[in-house]
Design an enzyme around this catalytic site. Structure first.
Site, PDB file in Angstrom:
ATOM      1  N   LYS A  73      34.314  13.375  72.699  1.00 43.53           N
ATOM      2  CA  LYS A  73      35.335  13.594  74.229  1.00 43.53           C
ATOM      3  C   LYS A  73      36.639  12.749  73.947  1.00 43.53           C
ATOM      4  CE  LYS A  73      32.381  12.735  77.493  1.00 43.53           C
ATOM      5  NZ  LYS A  73      31.104  12.629  76.142  1.00 43.53           N
TER       6      LYS A  73
ATOM      7  N   ARG B 267      32.337  15.459  86.088  1.00 45.44           N
ATOM      8  CA  ARG B 267      31.047  15.517  85.263  1.00 45.44           C
ATOM      9  C   ARG B 267      29.635  15.569  86.200  1.00 45.44           C
ATOM     10  NH1 ARG B 267      29.632  10.884  81.309  1.00 45.44           N
ATOM     11  NH2 ARG B 267      31.716  10.438  81.732  1.00 45.44           N
TER      12      ARG B 267
ATOM     13  N   ARG C 161      27.587   4.426  66.362  1.00 41.51           N
ATOM     14  CA  ARG C 161      29.157   4.025  66.869  1.00 41.51           C
ATOM     15  C   ARG C 161      29.307   2.657  67.138  1.00 41.51           C
ATOM     16  NH1 ARG C 161      30.605   6.850  72.315  1.00 41.51           N
ATOM     17  NH2 ARG C 161      28.872   6.040  73.698  1.00 41.51           N
TER      18      ARG C 161
ATOM     19  N   ARG D 282      28.190   0.032  71.804  1.00 41.49           N
ATOM     20  CA  ARG D 282      28.614  -0.429  73.479  1.00 41.49           C
ATOM     21  C   ARG D 282      27.083  -0.658  74.002  1.00 41.49           C
ATOM     22  NH1 ARG D 282      31.168   4.746  74.854  1.00 41.49           N
ATOM     23  NH2 ARG D 282      29.830   5.292  76.333  1.00 41.49           N
TER      24      ARG D 282
ATOM     25  N   ARG E  45      20.878   8.722  79.755  1.00 37.62           N
ATOM     26  CA  ARG E  45      22.688   9.578  79.953  1.00 37.62           C
ATOM     27  C   ARG E  45      22.883  10.968  79.545  1.00 37.62           C
ATOM     28  NH1 ARG E  45      25.623   6.018  75.661  1.00 37.62           N
ATOM     29  NH2 ARG E  45      27.430   7.091  76.508  1.00 37.62           N
TER      30      ARG E  45
HETATM   31  P1  AP5 Z   1      32.777   9.354  71.070  1.00 41.02           P
HETATM   32  O1  AP5 Z   1      34.523   9.901  70.490  1.00 41.02           O
HETATM   33  O2  AP5 Z   1      32.690   8.524  71.103  1.00 41.02           O
HETATM   34  O3  AP5 Z   1      32.295  10.490  71.544  1.00 41.02           O
HETATM   35  P2  AP5 Z   1      32.048  10.656  74.095  1.00 41.02           P
HETATM   36  O4  AP5 Z   1      31.969  12.542  73.708  1.00 41.02           O
HETATM   37  O5  AP5 Z   1      33.451  10.335  74.123  1.00 41.02           O
HETATM   38  O6  AP5 Z   1      31.431   9.736  73.879  1.00 41.02           O
HETATM   39  P3  AP5 Z   1      30.780   8.407  75.578  1.00 41.02           P
HETATM   40  O7  AP5 Z   1      29.472   8.220  74.882  1.00 41.02           O
HETATM   41  O8  AP5 Z   1      32.192   8.054  75.458  1.00 41.02           O
HETATM   42  O9  AP5 Z   1      30.521   9.082  76.071  1.00 41.02           O
HETATM   43  P4  AP5 Z   1      30.144   9.655  77.199  1.00 41.02           P
HETATM   44  O10 AP5 Z   1      30.688  11.551  78.056  1.00 41.02           O
HETATM   45  O11 AP5 Z   1      28.611   9.468  77.755  1.00 41.02           O
HETATM   46  O12 AP5 Z   1      30.404   8.031  78.053  1.00 41.02           O
HETATM   47  P5  AP5 Z   1      31.575   7.904  78.827  1.00 41.02           P
HETATM   48  O13 AP5 Z   1      32.687   6.602  78.025  1.00 41.02           O
HETATM   49  O14 AP5 Z   1      33.194   8.801  79.241  1.00 41.02           O
HETATM   50  O15 AP5 Z   1      32.307   9.967  69.711  1.00 41.02           O
HETATM   51  C1  AP5 Z   1      30.619   9.003  68.797  1.00 41.02           C
HETATM   52  C2  AP5 Z   1      30.806   9.211  67.886  1.00 41.02           C
HETATM   53  O16 AP5 Z   1      30.688   9.912  66.937  1.00 41.02           O
HETATM   54  C3  AP5 Z   1      31.869   8.305  68.126  1.00 41.02           C
HETATM   55  O17 AP5 Z   1      31.627   6.590  66.539  1.00 41.02           O
HETATM   56  C4  AP5 Z   1      33.258   8.869  66.873  1.00 41.02           C
HETATM   57  O18 AP5 Z   1      33.400   8.163  65.352  1.00 41.02           O
HETATM   58  C5  AP5 Z   1      32.133   9.870  66.113  1.00 41.02           C
HETATM   59  N1  AP5 Z   1      32.594  11.184  65.901  1.00 41.02           N
HETATM   60  C6  AP5 Z   1      33.335  12.240  66.947  1.00 41.02           C
HETATM   61  N2  AP5 Z   1      33.240  13.084  66.890  1.00 41.02           N
HETATM   62  C7  AP5 Z   1      32.736  12.925  65.682  1.00 41.02           C
HETATM   63  C8  AP5 Z   1      32.544  14.352  64.551  1.00 41.02           C
HETATM   64  N3  AP5 Z   1      33.409  15.682  64.520  1.00 41.02           N
HETATM   65  N4  AP5 Z   1      32.171  14.315  63.187  1.00 41.02           N
HETATM   66  C9  AP5 Z   1      31.455  12.925  63.137  1.00 41.02           C
HETATM   67  N5  AP5 Z   1      31.485  11.453  63.701  1.00 41.02           N
HETATM   68  C10 AP5 Z   1      31.976  12.347  65.396  1.00 41.02           C
HETATM   69  O19 AP5 Z   1      31.204   7.496  80.272  1.00 41.02           O
HETATM   70  C11 AP5 Z   1      30.357   6.168  80.125  1.00 41.02           C
HETATM   71  C12 AP5 Z   1      29.534   5.660  81.533  1.00 41.02           C
HETATM   72  O20 AP5 Z   1      30.676   6.051  82.688  1.00 41.02           O
HETATM   73  C13 AP5 Z   1      29.157   7.002  82.425  1.00 41.02           C
HETATM   74  O21 AP5 Z   1      28.204   6.839  81.932  1.00 41.02           O
HETATM   75  C14 AP5 Z   1      29.189   6.641  83.168  1.00 41.02           C
HETATM   76  O22 AP5 Z   1      28.130   5.772  84.111  1.00 41.02           O
HETATM   77  C15 AP5 Z   1      30.776   5.936  83.643  1.00 41.02           C
HETATM   78  N6  AP5 Z   1      31.705   7.277  83.971  1.00 41.02           N
HETATM   79  C16 AP5 Z   1      32.707   7.854  82.758  1.00 41.02           C
HETATM   80  N7  AP5 Z   1      33.281   8.803  84.111  1.00 41.02           N
HETATM   81  C17 AP5 Z   1      32.610   9.836  84.941  1.00 41.02           C
HETATM   82  C18 AP5 Z   1      32.487   9.480  86.019  1.00 41.02           C
HETATM   83  N8  AP5 Z   1      33.366  11.136  85.706  1.00 41.02           N
HETATM   84  N9  AP5 Z   1      31.549  10.608  86.672  1.00 41.02           N
HETATM   85  C19 AP5 Z   1      30.619   9.544  86.809  1.00 41.02           C
HETATM   86  N10 AP5 Z   1      30.513   7.648  86.258  1.00 41.02           N
HETATM   87  C20 AP5 Z   1      31.406   7.952  85.464  1.00 41.02           C
END
Ligand code: AP5
Length: 237
Positions: free
Chosen positions: A21, A96, A135, A165, A176
């Site tokens: 994402k 989410r 990552r 991270r 998660r």
């Molecule tokens: P990456 O692009 O980082 O993936 P992502 O889907 O963004 O993964 P996240 O772990 O950031 O998502 P998340 O939803 O768990 O965490 P968030 O930060 O939103 O890609 C991952 C890896 O793969 C990278 O190394 C990248 O280079 C690689 N990659 C990507 N695409 C690729 C491809 N096509 N091929 C090969 N490699 C690839 O949230 C974190 C925390 O914040 C949550 O756990 C929660 O505590 C809180 N939070 C955030 N939003 C909310 C909400 N709306 N409500 C409540 N709590 C929230």
């Protein structure tokens, strides 16, 4: 709520942790010249800055839990009201929960943004584990990198030492993924007949971006929808 004049398009990126994402949000942001808003990154920045909000959510983030709907809804509403969102934005990580989806719906209706386009980045769980364990993130500019054999351990952008991270530890990743599975069916149900597109996120980064851009150019395209949706509970439990 008084209507703000906001004509822009809202693009929502759904998908499990590691689906890409954040990666795709940044790429779409560059291509479409609208901001990428990552709720996860906003919260991590608050933690890094040591703000009251950061201190309040830090423990929860490290444990892989979700912050409260009320809190994140306020953060997003404030962000969407910023001038740089007037032409639209990409939402990475919001909504989410079903409550957040309903909140966003009301907010957008009151704000005169056009109805959102919703991309669900679907992917095999085994690929997620590999992506998350490989990552690394720059603690200064927050860029993320996928570590391959022999890759540099410092950020190519500013030279900082890359870090894992906090919430990418295996036990936290499992938590998660569970939380994602618990919430996602309802959200998909909410958007299914309303701008929802399922996209194969296991493809290389560039290919996924091309697919998203092509769907944005031709929202009538529905090839991905013809594939059966496997219940998230089955996939990620
Ligand atoms: P990456 O692009 O980082 O993936 P992502 O889907 O963004 O993964 P996240 O772990 O950031 O998502 P998340 O939803 O768990 O965490 P968030 O930060 O939103 O890609 C991952 C890896 O793969 C990278 O190394 C990248 O280079 C690689 N990659 C990507 N695409 C690729 C491809 N096509 N091929 C090969 N490699 C690839 O949230 C974190 C925390 O914040 C949550 O756990 C929660 O505590 C809180 N939070 C955030 N939003 C909310 C909400 N709306 N409500 C409540 N709590 C929230």
């Amino acid at each position: 709520m008084a209507k703000m004049q906001r004509q822009g398009r809202i693009i929502i990126l759904l998908g499990p942790p590691g689906a890409g994402k954040g990666t795709q949000a940044e790429r779409l942001s560059s291509s479409l010249a609208i901001p990428a808003i990552s709720t996860g990154e906003m919260l991590r920045q608050e933690c890094r800055s040591g703000s009251a909000l950061g201190l309040a959510v830090q423990e929860l983030l490290v444990a892989g839990g979700l912050v409260s709907d009320e809190l994140i809804q306020k953060v997003v509403a404030d962000r969407l009201a910023q001038p740089d969102c007037a032409q639209g934005c990409i939402l990475d990580g919001f909504p989410r929960t079903a409550a957040q989806a309903r909140f966003l719906d009301c907010f957008l209706a009151g704000s005169a943004f056009t109805a959102p386009v919703v991309f669900d980045l679907a992917i095999d769980p085994q690929i997620l584990i590999d992506r998350l364990s490989s990552r690394r993130q720059c603690p200064v500019c927050a860029r993320t990198y996928h570590m391959t054999l022999g890759a540099s351990s410092s950020c190519p952008h500013d030279g900082s030492e890359l870090v894992i991270r906090n919430d990418d530890q295996p036990a936290t990743v499992k938590r998660r993924l569970q939380i994602y599975a618990e919430n996602t069916r309802e959200i998909v149900g909410f958007y299914r007949n309303r701008g929802y597109r399922r996209v194969d996120a296991s493809q290389p980064v560039e290919k996924v971006t091309r697919r998203l851009l092509s769907l944005l150019g031709n929202t009538g395209e529905s090839a991905d929808l013809s594939r059966p949706l496997v219940a998230a509970q089955q996939l990620y439990a």
